[in-house]
Design an enzyme around this catalytic site. Structure first.
Site, short mmCIF file in Angstrom:
data_model
loop_
_atom_site.label_atom_id
_atom_site.label_comp_id
_atom_site.label_asym_id
_atom_site.label_seq_id
_atom_site.Cartn_x
_atom_site.Cartn_y
_atom_site.Cartn_z
N ARG A 121 0.85 -1.18 0.00
CA ARG A 121 0.00 0.00 0.00
C ARG A 121 0.89 1.25 0.00
O ARG A 121 1.66 1.47 0.93
CB ARG A 121 -0.91 0.01 1.23
N HIS A 166 -3.24 10.98 0.67
CA HIS A 166 -2.69 10.78 2.01
C HIS A 166 -2.15 12.13 2.50
O HIS A 166 -0.95 12.29 2.78
CB HIS A 166 -1.60 9.71 1.99
N GLU A 180 -7.44 8.25 6.31
CA GLU A 180 -7.72 8.86 7.60
C GLU A 180 -8.29 10.28 7.49
O GLU A 180 -7.69 11.25 7.99
CB GLU A 180 -6.46 8.85 8.48
N ASN A 184 -7.55 1.55 9.98
CA ASN A 184 -6.27 1.89 10.58
C ASN A 184 -6.46 1.95 12.09
O ASN A 184 -7.32 2.69 12.58
CB ASN A 184 -5.76 3.24 10.08
N TYR A 198 -4.38 2.11 15.95
CA TYR A 198 -3.17 2.23 16.75
C TYR A 198 -3.45 2.05 18.24
O TYR A 198 -2.67 1.39 18.92
CB TYR A 198 -2.49 3.58 16.48
N GLU A 250 -3.54 -0.16 8.22
CA GLU A 250 -2.38 0.28 9.00
C GLU A 250 -2.45 -0.33 10.39
O GLU A 250 -3.49 -0.31 11.03
CB GLU A 250 -2.33 1.81 9.15
#
Length: 443
Positions: free
Chosen positions: A80, A124, A169, A290, A292, A352
């Site tokens: 990606r 992005h 995002e 994504n 985290y 991600e």
């Protein structure tokens, strides 16, 4: 990290690694590329932690063949990457810059020649500066310019890209770039940033139509998600948690799946016009997730401009970014999406998942990163646990292939499976690189 065998994943599960253009490419003035908002932001004193810029970054623009060889050695099935809008349209409008398209065509063809599926993100965060000067994502016209850009890229690469991701995002770009001023373009609008959300989503829907008109596909969007962990159990805390969940997790997902915008205190939807929600709700082939960490939330103090207060989560290991390491948060998130959206939820790919640690070579030149191995081990197991409970997940991408220029943190945070010496551009695979290949992909 457990020493137990890695659980089995279905045949065809997509294992990959991710990067983004401004963080790795460098060559910011080469071959007709125009300036982006991140060029402007990074060159503004005081904006970047170490005073660095992405002017050179990892020099991927000139070293992409070396990086494709690293992907081949990792044995991932997909890569990606993002396409820099200013390389294709230096001012965000008009005909394509042939040299920009040529670069991505070389990259795509090299990936395919090594058996790696190209997964291309169209935006992005590197908006052409000329569009920002005209209003940026606060201006509805930017959504239409984005669709024209998507059409230009699809006309050249649509027959070879295996998955298109329209936006990366959009919540982070809205909140950090336009709400709190911490990212480019550096606006501080708080809830007045909502038009940025709507115009990004409108641009997504228009780009989906443009891609499909070219016969390109499948199509996805990559959203950042953070499950809420309440710091108290009062009604006010629960209301604050619901408000944060609506802002971070639902604002950019409900309308994609046909539910319109969620109720949110202070949200002015005047930017929404008749027909916009139908455009935004164009069917998706994949939802990119994504993840985290979760977010701790409690009720805000009286007089706060926000209907919640974010608080640190205690009791967890922490990364060099000071983010808590909570693998179960990924399982919880995937189950929440499954339960919340039901049959409307498309297949998920984790686009991600990664962590920053202070990785440096030892005296023998090797880079050991056991904390990253433990992080990935836990999160991959969390994905498999969610799949066992009925969530359709079809891929997992590590962030990131390379150590890179980490936005407002500059070169101070290392996320890569591959160490990059920024002075020499030497690439050194870390121990996590071999672990991911041997324990996860080959297993």
């Amino acid at each position: 990290m457990t020493t137990a065998p890695m659980p089995e994943f279905p045949a065809g599960f997509r294992w990959g690694a991710s990067t983004s253009a401004y963080q790795i490419e460098g060559a910011t003035t080469a071959d007709g590329r125009g300036p982006s908002i991140w060029d402007t932001f990074a060159h503004t004193p005081g904006r970047i932690a170490d005073g660095s810029t992405g002017d050179e970054a990892c020099d991927h623009y000139h070293r992409y063949a070396e990086d494709v060889a690293l992907l081949a050695g990792l044995e991932v099935s997909a890569y990606r990457f993002s396409i820099a809008w200013p390389r294709i349209q230096p001012t965000g409008a008009g005909p394509a810059n042939p040299a920009g398209l040529d670069f991505y065509e070389r990259l795509v063809d090299d990936l395919l020649g090594h058996g790696v599926d190209p997964v291309a993100t169209l935006f992005h965060w590197d908006l052409p500066q000329a569009l920002e000067d005209a209003g940026g994502w606060l201006d509805r016209d930017t959504a239409h310019r984005f669709a024209e850009y998507a059409d230009l890229v699809a006309a050249r690469l649509g027959d070879r890209v295996k998955l298109w991701i329209t936006l990366n995002e959009p919540f982070i770009h809205m909140s950090l770039g336009h709400g709190m001023g911490m990212h480019a373009p550096g606006r501080m609008l708080l809830f007045d940033a909502f038009p940025v959300a709507h115009h990004q989503l409108l641009g997504h829907g228009l780009a989906v139509a443009a891609l499909r008109a070219r016969g390109s596909g499948p199509v996805a969007i990559a959203n950042n998600y953070s499950p809420v962990r309440l710091a108290g159990d009062s009604d006010a805390d629960r209301a604050a948690g619901a408000a944060y969940d609506a802002l971070h997790n639902r604002l950019f997902t409900d309308p994609l799946l046909g539910r319109g915008y969620p109720e949110l205190p202070g949200l002015d939807t005047a930017a929404v016009r008749d027909g916009d929600l139908d455009v935004i709700a164009a069917p998706l082939d994949v939802l990119g997730v994504n993840y985290y960490n979760p977010t701790g939330v409690r009720a805000a103090e009286e007089g706060s401009p926000l209907p919640f207060e974010m608080v640190p989560l205690a009791g967890y290991p922490r990364t060099a970014f000071d983010w808590p390491v909570v693998p179960d948060g990924l399982r919880d998130l995937l189950l929440q999406l499954h339960d919340r959206y039901g049959d409307a939820l498309p297949p998920i790919q984790v686009t991600e998942s990664g962590c920053a640690y202070d990785d440096e070579p030892d005296t023998d030149g090797r880079v050991h990163d056991p904390e990253r191995i433990a992080y990935l081990d836990g999160h991959i197991r969390a994905v498999r646990a969610a799949m066992a409970e009925g969530v359709e997940v079809t891929g997992y991408f590590v962030w990131s292939l390379l150590d890179n220029w980490e936005w407002a943190e500059g070169f101070t945070k290392r996320f890569g499976l591959v160490h990059v010496d920024y002075a020499t551009q030497r690439r050194t695979p870390k121990s996590s690189y071999a672990w991911f290949r041997d324990r996860v992909i080959r297993r």
